[in-house]
Scaffold this active site. Structure first.
Site, PDB file in Angstrom:
ATOM      1  N   ARG A   1      -8.890   8.331   4.398  1.00  0.00           N
ATOM      2  CA  ARG A   1      -9.728   7.199   4.010  1.00  0.00           C
ATOM      3  C   ARG A   1     -10.477   6.652   5.230  1.00  0.00           C
ATOM      4  O   ARG A   1     -11.695   6.429   5.176  1.00  0.00           O
ATOM      5  CB  ARG A   1      -8.837   6.084   3.422  1.00  0.00           C
ATOM      6  CG  ARG A   1      -9.570   4.778   3.137  1.00  0.00           C
ATOM      7  CD  ARG A   1      -8.600   3.688   2.678  1.00  0.00           C
ATOM      8  NE  ARG A   1      -7.645   3.320   3.697  1.00  0.00           N
ATOM      9  CZ  ARG A   1      -7.893   2.489   4.710  1.00  0.00           C
ATOM     10  NH1 ARG A   1      -9.085   1.924   4.833  1.00  0.00           N
ATOM     11  NH2 ARG A   1      -6.971   2.207   5.606  1.00  0.00           N
ATOM     12  N   ARG A   2      -9.742   6.467   6.328  1.00  0.00           N
ATOM     13  CA  ARG A   2     -10.397   5.956   7.534  1.00  0.00           C
ATOM     14  C   ARG A   2     -11.349   6.998   8.104  1.00  0.00           C
ATOM     15  O   ARG A   2     -12.472   6.684   8.514  1.00  0.00           O
ATOM     16  CB  ARG A   2      -9.341   5.558   8.576  1.00  0.00           C
ATOM     17  CG  ARG A   2      -8.548   4.323   8.138  1.00  0.00           C
ATOM     18  CD  ARG A   2      -7.396   3.972   9.077  1.00  0.00           C
ATOM     19  NE  ARG A   2      -6.684   2.785   8.590  1.00  0.00           N
ATOM     20  CZ  ARG A   2      -5.377   2.592   8.708  1.00  0.00           C
ATOM     21  NH1 ARG A   2      -4.602   3.495   9.284  1.00  0.00           N
ATOM     22  NH2 ARG A   2      -4.816   1.497   8.229  1.00  0.00           N
TER      23      ARG A   2
ATOM     24  N   ARG B   1      -0.430  10.736  14.817  1.00  0.00           N
ATOM     25  CA  ARG B   1       0.772  10.566  14.005  1.00  0.00           C
ATOM     26  C   ARG B   1       1.798   9.682  14.705  1.00  0.00           C
ATOM     27  O   ARG B   1       1.676   9.394  15.884  1.00  0.00           O
ATOM     28  CB  ARG B   1       1.388  11.926  13.706  1.00  0.00           C
ATOM     29  CG  ARG B   1       0.379  12.875  13.110  1.00  0.00           C
ATOM     30  CD  ARG B   1       0.998  14.003  12.336  1.00  0.00           C
ATOM     31  NE  ARG B   1      -0.028  14.935  11.921  1.00  0.00           N
ATOM     32  CZ  ARG B   1      -0.905  14.708  10.969  1.00  0.00           C
ATOM     33  NH1 ARG B   1      -0.866  13.571  10.289  1.00  0.00           N
ATOM     34  NH2 ARG B   1      -1.816  15.601  10.668  1.00  0.00           N
TER      35      ARG B   1
ATOM     36  N   CYS C   1      -0.961  12.962  -4.655  1.00  0.00           N
ATOM     37  CA  CYS C   1      -1.474  13.236  -3.322  1.00  0.00           C
ATOM     38  C   CYS C   1      -2.300  12.048  -2.859  1.00  0.00           C
ATOM     39  O   CYS C   1      -2.808  11.267  -3.657  1.00  0.00           O
ATOM     40  CB  CYS C   1      -2.339  14.463  -3.336  1.00  0.00           C
ATOM     41  SG  CYS C   1      -3.700  14.324  -4.496  1.00  0.00           S
TER      42      CYS C   1
ATOM     43  N   ASN D   1       4.844   6.268  14.409  1.00  0.00           N
ATOM     44  CA  ASN D   1       4.819   4.856  14.020  1.00  0.00           C
ATOM     45  C   ASN D   1       3.861   4.081  14.918  1.00  0.00           C
ATOM     46  O   ASN D   1       3.216   4.654  15.804  1.00  0.00           O
ATOM     47  CB  ASN D   1       6.232   4.275  14.018  1.00  0.00           C
ATOM     48  CG  ASN D   1       6.827   4.212  15.425  1.00  0.00           C
ATOM     49  OD1 ASN D   1       6.111   4.283  16.417  1.00  0.00           O
ATOM     50  ND2 ASN D   1       8.126   4.092  15.503  1.00  0.00           N
TER      51      ASN D   1
ATOM     52  N   ARG E   1       1.878   5.479  18.228  1.00  0.00           N
ATOM     53  CA  ARG E   1       0.420   5.636  18.213  1.00  0.00           C
ATOM     54  C   ARG E   1      -0.215   4.907  19.386  1.00  0.00           C
ATOM     55  O   ARG E   1      -1.131   5.415  20.032  1.00  0.00           O
ATOM     56  CB  ARG E   1      -0.145   5.109  16.895  1.00  0.00           C
ATOM     57  CG  ARG E   1       0.297   5.953  15.695  1.00  0.00           C
ATOM     58  CD  ARG E   1      -0.410   5.510  14.441  1.00  0.00           C
ATOM     59  NE  ARG E   1       0.321   5.942  13.252  1.00  0.00           N
ATOM     60  CZ  ARG E   1      -0.189   5.948  12.033  1.00  0.00           C
ATOM     61  NH1 ARG E   1      -1.419   5.547  11.836  1.00  0.00           N
ATOM     62  NH2 ARG E   1       0.533   6.349  10.999  1.00  0.00           N
TER      63      ARG E   1
ATOM     64  N   SER F   1      -5.520   8.988   8.635  1.00  0.00           N
ATOM     65  CA  SER F   1      -5.844   8.575   7.275  1.00  0.00           C
ATOM     66  C   SER F   1      -7.192   9.172   6.882  1.00  0.00           C
ATOM     67  O   SER F   1      -8.206   8.937   7.539  1.00  0.00           O
ATOM     68  CB  SER F   1      -5.903   7.046   7.237  1.00  0.00           C
ATOM     69  OG  SER F   1      -6.777   6.606   6.233  1.00  0.00           O
TER      70      SER F   1
ATOM     71  N   LYS G   1       0.810  -1.227   0.000  1.00  0.00           N
ATOM     72  CA  LYS G   1       0.000   0.000   0.000  1.00  0.00           C
ATOM     73  C   LYS G   1       0.838   1.268   0.000  1.00  0.00           C
ATOM     74  O   LYS G   1       0.324   2.339  -0.287  1.00  0.00           O
ATOM     75  CB  LYS G   1      -1.023  -0.013   1.136  1.00  0.00           C
ATOM     76  CG  LYS G   1      -0.532   0.385   2.490  1.00  0.00           C
ATOM     77  CD  LYS G   1      -1.740   0.626   3.386  1.00  0.00           C
ATOM     78  CE  LYS G   1      -1.316   0.893   4.803  1.00  0.00           C
ATOM     79  NZ  LYS G   1      -2.445   1.089   5.689  1.00  0.00           N
ATOM     80  N   ASP G   2       2.127   1.136   0.316  1.00  0.00           N
ATOM     81  CA  ASP G   2       3.015   2.297   0.282  1.00  0.00           C
ATOM     82  C   ASP G   2       3.752   2.434  -1.047  1.00  0.00           C
ATOM     83  O   ASP G   2       4.564   3.336  -1.215  1.00  0.00           O
ATOM     84  CB  ASP G   2       4.033   2.214   1.427  1.00  0.00           C
ATOM     85  CG  ASP G   2       3.359   2.310   2.798  1.00  0.00           C
ATOM     86  OD1 ASP G   2       2.313   2.966   2.893  1.00  0.00           O
ATOM     87  OD2 ASP G   2       3.883   1.728   3.761  1.00  0.00           O
TER      88      ASP G   2
HETATM   89  N1  PBG Z   1       0.541   3.738   6.508  1.00  0.00           N
HETATM   90  C1  PBG Z   1       1.662   3.059   7.030  1.00  0.00           C
HETATM   91  C2  PBG Z   1       1.527   1.584   6.901  1.00  0.00           C
HETATM   92  N2  PBG Z   1       2.017   0.930   5.819  1.00  0.00           N
HETATM   93  C3  PBG Z   1       1.749  -0.403   5.971  1.00  0.00           C
HETATM   94  C4  PBG Z   1       1.108  -0.573   7.193  1.00  0.00           C
HETATM   95  C5  PBG Z   1       0.674  -1.852   7.770  1.00  0.00           C
HETATM   96  C6  PBG Z   1       0.827  -3.062   6.879  1.00  0.00           C
HETATM   97  C7  PBG Z   1      -0.132  -3.093   5.714  1.00  0.00           C
HETATM   98  O1  PBG Z   1      -1.240  -2.562   5.821  1.00  0.00           O
HETATM   99  O2  PBG Z   1       0.242  -3.671   4.695  1.00  0.00           O
HETATM  100  C8  PBG Z   1       0.965   0.686   7.796  1.00  0.00           C
HETATM  101  C9  PBG Z   1       0.359   0.989   9.131  1.00  0.00           C
HETATM  102  C10 PBG Z   1      -1.107   1.409   9.138  1.00  0.00           C
HETATM  103  O3  PBG Z   1      -1.667   1.865   8.135  1.00  0.00           O
HETATM  104  O4  PBG Z   1      -1.728   1.311  10.233  1.00  0.00           O
END
Ligand code: PBG
Length: 313
Positions: A132-133, A150, A243, A152, A156, A130, A84-85
């Site tokens: 999205r969330r 915010r 973005c 890691n 959090r 997020s 997802k990154d």
């Molecule tokens: N945004 C950062 C990120 N990148 C991947 C994960 C977790 C692992 C994944 O979803 O593949 C997370 C943490 C989160 O969103 O809570």
């Protein structure tokens, strides 16, 4: 087929990234017992600000660029990423030959006092950065207060424990990988929080010319997860832009069919566009594209254009 003698895995230095790289290293060691598999961990700008979204400091691709440099100059053979990154376009001369078996793609509800979103009282404070969330929470649970969160995963959780929030939302896969699954009070239904494209899956990036390497990595490919990722990433490709916006894309397999769903929303949930499509697995890419175009036609492009301020997921 020849077997590899030595493989170097480039990885970010965050706890999550290291877990993921070690996971791939262990799989490769099991496949090729005579191969020396090592990690090249890189502490970059992205990690120094502790997993804060890369987009905040210059886009998702920025961090990945440093790993790609290691692939380019031969210091590393492969790079492991949370899918997802990974930006939807992997630039030449790189390739993403492997999508591994996906873990739980759902978002997780984490709280010290409440069991689920439905349990939260009026005005309860929920942490997430997020969009999205946030937009999906606001749509379903308008009585909650959403505040940015915010840092890691460990940071959090520490903020939750310090009492700053009644609950926080995190990716299930990340919590499980860090041995923090016991912090999950409940899994949020896919319908209540449609996941981000690729959430829970790992992708392996290599130099596109390394055919030998791609053959060695082939046993790590999960075909089902690949179809799903292709559809989800095609949605984000159509919607474009560097973005990050309140955009969710999620595909699942039903028999021989792929069911693709996506949404684009205003962060305050005043507008939520949804689209879906079903079709053969082999049409994953086209189905994702169709869903993306449907969203554009509904008016998602207007939201996407306006929300140019990068945020995190
Ligand atoms: N945004 C950062 C990120 N990148 C991947 C994960 C977790 C692992 C994944 O979803 O593949 C997370 C943490 C989160 O969103 O809570």
């Amino acid at each position: 087929m020849s077997t590899p003698k030595k493989l170097v895995i480039a990885t970010r230095a965050s706890r999550l990234a290291l877990w993921q790289a070690e996971h791939v290293r262990d799989r490769l060691r099991a496949l090729y017992p005579d191969c020396q598999v090592e990690l090249l961990s890189m502490s970059t700008k992205g990690d120094r600000i502790l997993d804060r979204s890369l987009s905040k400091i210059g886009g998702k691709g920025l961090f990945i660029k440093e790993l790609e440099t290691a692939l380019l100059d031969g210091r590393a053979d492969l790079a492991v990423h949370s899918l997802k990154d990974v930006p939807y376009d992997v630039p030449a001369p790189f390739a993403l030959p492997v999508i591994m078996e996906r873990d739980d793609p759902r978002d997780a509800f984490v709280s010290n006092h409440y069991a689920s979103l439905a349990d939260l009282p009026h005005g309860a404070v929920v942490g997430t950065s997020s969009l999205r969330r946030e937009s999906q929470l606001r749509e379903r649970f308008a009585h909650l207060t959403i505040k940015p969160l915010r840092g890691n995963l460990d940071t959090r959780l520490a903020k939750l424990d310090a009492g700053e929030f009644d609950a926080i939302i995190l990716a299930t896969a990340g919590l499980k990988r860090l041995g923090l699954a016991e912090r999950i009070r409940s899994s949020i239904a896919i319908d209540d929080s449609l996941p981000s494209a690729g959430q829970g899956a790992l992708g392996i990036e290599t130099h596109a010319d390394r055919q030998d390497l791609q053959a060695w990595l082939a046993p790590l490919v999960c075909q089902a997860s690949t179809y799903r990722a292709q559809a989800e990433r095609a949605v984000t490709r159509v919607l474009g832009g560097s973005c990050q916006v309140p955009l969710a894309a999620y595909a699942e397999i039903e028999g021989d069919q792929l069911w693709v769903r996506a949404l684009v929303a205003e962060p305050d949930a005043s507008v939520v566009y949804r689209a879906e499509a079903r079709g053969p697995l082999a049409s994953a890419e086209a189905l994702g594209q169709q869903v993306g175009e449907d969203l554009l036609q509904q008016g998602a492009d207007e939201i996407l254009a306006r929300l140019s301020i990068p945020t995190e997921d």
